[in-house]
Design a protein around this motif. Structure first.
Motif, PDB file in Angstrom:
ATOM      1  N   LEU A  60       0.534 -36.250  -4.086  1.00 44.67           N
ATOM      2  CA  LEU A  60      -0.265 -35.696  -3.000  1.00 44.67           C
ATOM      3  C   LEU A  60      -1.516 -36.524  -2.736  1.00 44.67           C
ATOM      4  CD1 LEU A  60      -0.038 -31.933  -4.008  1.00 44.67           C
ATOM      5  CD2 LEU A  60       1.405 -33.193  -2.396  1.00 44.67           C
ATOM      6  N   GLY A  61      -2.159 -36.978  -3.793  1.00 39.01           N
ATOM      7  CA  GLY A  61      -3.355 -37.773  -3.600  1.00 39.01           C
ATOM      8  C   GLY A  61      -4.284 -37.705  -4.795  1.00 39.01           C
TER       9      GLY A  61
ATOM     10  N   ALA B 206      -8.950 -37.420  -1.753  1.00 35.48           N
ATOM     11  CA  ALA B 206      -8.076 -36.757  -0.778  1.00 35.48           C
ATOM     12  C   ALA B 206      -8.171 -35.240  -0.920  1.00 35.48           C
ATOM     13  CB  ALA B 206      -6.635 -37.224  -0.964  1.00 35.48           C
ATOM     14  N   PHE B 207      -8.232 -34.754  -2.165  1.00 33.50           N
ATOM     15  CA  PHE B 207      -8.378 -33.318  -2.410  1.00 33.50           C
ATOM     16  C   PHE B 207      -9.709 -32.825  -1.845  1.00 33.50           C
ATOM     17  CE2 PHE B 207     -10.386 -30.077  -5.057  1.00 33.50           C
ATOM     18  CZ  PHE B 207      -9.483 -29.035  -4.924  1.00 33.50           C
TER      19      PHE B 207
ATOM     20  N   GLU C 251     -11.592 -34.116   0.507  1.00 33.31           N
ATOM     21  CA  GLU C 251     -11.570 -34.151   1.968  1.00 33.31           C
ATOM     22  C   GLU C 251     -10.789 -32.955   2.528  1.00 33.31           C
ATOM     23  OE1 GLU C 251      -9.772 -37.061   5.327  1.00 33.31           O
ATOM     24  OE2 GLU C 251     -10.893 -38.039   3.718  1.00 33.31           O
ATOM     25  N   ALA C 252      -9.659 -32.644   1.913  1.00 36.43           N
ATOM     26  CA  ALA C 252      -8.862 -31.495   2.361  1.00 36.43           C
ATOM     27  C   ALA C 252      -9.657 -30.206   2.183  1.00 36.43           C
ATOM     28  CB  ALA C 252      -7.547 -31.424   1.583  1.00 36.43           C
ATOM     29  N   ARG C 253     -10.379 -30.100   1.088  1.00 32.33           N
ATOM     30  CA  ARG C 253     -11.179 -28.893   0.839  1.00 32.33           C
ATOM     31  C   ARG C 253     -12.294 -28.764   1.871  1.00 32.33           C
ATOM     32  NH1 ARG C 253     -14.019 -28.389  -4.777  1.00 32.33           N
ATOM     33  NH2 ARG C 253     -15.556 -29.589  -3.657  1.00 32.33           N
TER      34      ARG C 253
ATOM     35  N   VAL D  40      -6.734 -27.353   2.145  1.00 38.99           N
ATOM     36  CA  VAL D  40      -6.232 -27.600   0.788  1.00 38.99           C
ATOM     37  C   VAL D  40      -4.794 -27.128   0.611  1.00 38.99           C
ATOM     38  CG1 VAL D  40      -6.547 -27.087  -1.670  1.00 38.99           C
ATOM     39  CG2 VAL D  40      -8.509 -27.592  -0.254  1.00 38.99           C
TER      40      VAL D  40
ATOM     41  N   PHE E 238      -2.593 -29.618   2.107  1.00 41.16           N
ATOM     42  CA  PHE E 238      -2.632 -30.796   1.243  1.00 41.16           C
ATOM     43  C   PHE E 238      -1.722 -30.603   0.033  1.00 41.16           C
ATOM     44  CE2 PHE E 238      -4.617 -32.683  -2.586  1.00 41.16           C
ATOM     45  CZ  PHE E 238      -4.501 -34.032  -2.273  1.00 41.16           C
TER      46      PHE E 238
ATOM     47  N   GLU F 290      -8.269 -21.298   5.920  1.00 36.07           N
ATOM     48  CA  GLU F 290      -7.227 -22.228   6.359  1.00 36.07           C
ATOM     49  C   GLU F 290      -6.190 -21.524   7.234  1.00 36.07           C
ATOM     50  OE1 GLU F 290      -4.104 -25.433   4.418  1.00 36.07           O
ATOM     51  OE2 GLU F 290      -5.805 -24.766   3.237  1.00 36.07           O
TER      52      GLU F 290
END
Length: 99
Positions: free
Chosen positions: A61-62, A66-67, A69-71, A76, A79, A90
């Motif tokens: 996933l990353g 990356a986590f 940024e998704a948060r 998330v 992601f 979300e």
């Protein structure tokens, strides 16, 4: 690294998201698995990929960036490859996009 790991684990625990933590420091098999499953284009220019690295089963996933940024973008669950629970920020954002 430890602070990033605690950040990810704290988020997953707080949101009651099931996960399995794999210790790569004490387990050579886990370390080898992670190295083999991080895609070539996601590896550092030199050395080995450092934790935390996130996977959904064996799908990469990353990394922490990356986590994070998704948060920050309230994405998330997407992601992580999961469905956002009803009432979450979300889920509300997705409902607005689809309306």
């Amino acid at each position: 690294i430890k602070k990033q790991q605690q950040d990810v684990l704290g988020f997953l625990e707080a949101n009651k998201i099931e996960f399995e933590e794999k210790d790569i420091a004490a387990n050579e098999e886990n370390r080898k698995w992670m190295r083999e499953n991080v895609p070539e284009d996601s590896r550092p220019a030199s050395g080995n990929p450092l934790p935390p690295r996130l996977f959904n089963d064996s799908q990469y996933l990353g990394d922490y960036e990356a986590f994070f940024e998704a948060r920050e973008n309230n994405a998330v669950y997407a992601f992580l490859g999961l469905t956002a629970p009803p009432g979450s920020k979300e889920a509300e954002a997705l409902a607005k996009q689809q309306a």
